[in-house]
Design a protein around this motif. Sequence first.
Motif, PDB file in Angstrom:
ATOM      1  N   THR A 155       0.778  -1.132   0.088  1.00 22.69           N
ATOM      2  CA  THR A 155      -0.086   0.022   0.040  1.00 22.69           C
ATOM      3  C   THR A 155       0.778   1.268   0.041  1.00 22.69           C
ATOM      4  N   LEU A 156       1.671   1.313   0.819  1.00 17.50           N
ATOM      5  CA  LEU A 156       2.870   2.471   0.904  1.00 17.50           C
ATOM      6  C   LEU A 156       3.562   2.584  -0.658  1.00 17.50           C
ATOM      7  N   ALA A 157       3.975   1.510  -1.322  1.00 15.23           N
ATOM      8  CA  ALA A 157       4.518   1.577  -2.450  1.00 15.23           C
ATOM      9  C   ALA A 157       3.631   2.100  -3.586  1.00 15.23           C
ATOM     10  N   ALA A 158       2.357   1.613  -3.326  1.00 12.72           N
ATOM     11  CA  ALA A 158       1.258   1.927  -4.462  1.00 12.72           C
ATOM     12  C   ALA A 158       1.093   3.490  -4.331  1.00 12.72           C
ATOM     13  N   THR A 164      -0.017  -2.383 -10.300  1.00 15.86           N
ATOM     14  CA  THR A 164       1.120  -3.172 -10.305  1.00 15.86           C
ATOM     15  C   THR A 164       1.884  -3.390  -8.915  1.00 15.86           C
ATOM     16  N   ALA A 165       1.707  -2.465  -8.048  1.00 17.02           N
ATOM     17  CA  ALA A 165       2.355  -2.756  -6.813  1.00 17.02           C
ATOM     18  C   ALA A 165       1.683  -3.794  -6.017  1.00 17.02           C
ATOM     19  N   ARG A 175       5.251  -9.735  -7.782  1.00 14.64           N
ATOM     20  CA  ARG A 175       5.917 -10.775  -6.813  1.00 14.64           C
ATOM     21  C   ARG A 175       6.680 -10.287  -5.694  1.00 14.64           C
ATOM     22  N   ASN A 176       7.563  -9.501  -6.112  1.00 17.65           N
ATOM     23  CA  ASN A 176       8.808  -8.871  -5.371  1.00 17.65           C
ATOM     24  C   ASN A 176       8.453  -7.435  -5.050  1.00 17.65           C
ATOM     25  N   ILE A 177       8.117  -7.099  -3.662  1.00 17.11           N
ATOM     26  CA  ILE A 177       8.210  -5.741  -3.384  1.00 17.11           C
ATOM     27  C   ILE A 177       9.271  -4.985  -3.410  1.00 17.11           C
ATOM     28  N   VAL A 178      10.205  -5.565  -2.952  1.00 23.06           N
ATOM     29  CA  VAL A 178      11.641  -5.019  -2.990  1.00 23.06           C
ATOM     30  C   VAL A 178      11.886  -4.310  -4.573  1.00 23.06           C
ATOM     31  N   ARG A 179      11.734  -5.095  -5.175  1.00 24.97           N
ATOM     32  CA  ARG A 179      11.947  -4.666  -6.837  1.00 24.97           C
ATOM     33  C   ARG A 179      11.103  -3.371  -7.165  1.00 24.97           C
TER      34      ARG A 179
END
Length: 98
Positions: free
Chosen positions: A15-18, A65-66, A70-74
Motif C-alpha cells: 500500500t505504501l509503495a502504491a 502493479t504494486a 511478486r517482489n515488493i523490493v523490486r
Amino acid sequence: MATASISRSDIVWRTLAAVFGGYAFTWGLIAFGMAAMVAADMEFHDAEHLTAIIGFLVFLTIFLTAFAARNIVRVWLVLVGGAVVMASAAELIKNLIT
C-alpha cells in the motif's frame, strides 16, 4: 490447490509503495515530460495538461502493479530509482533551457 498467505506487513508495504512510491514516480515523470516538451517548443500549458493526463494513467498502472508484483523490493527500487532519475533529468533540462 495451495493458497498464498499474505501477511499484514506485506499489505502495508504494498500500500505504501502504491500510494507514495507511485506518487513520487508519477511526479518525476510529469516533471520530466513537461521539461522535455517545453524544451521541444510545446506551449507550457499544453505540456502541463498532456503530462497530467499521462500521469493519471501511469499512477493507476503503478498502483495496480504494486499489488500484483511478486517482489515488493523490486517495486520499491523501480519506483524510487525512476523518480530520482526522472526528477534529476527534469532539473537538468530546466537548467539547460533557462
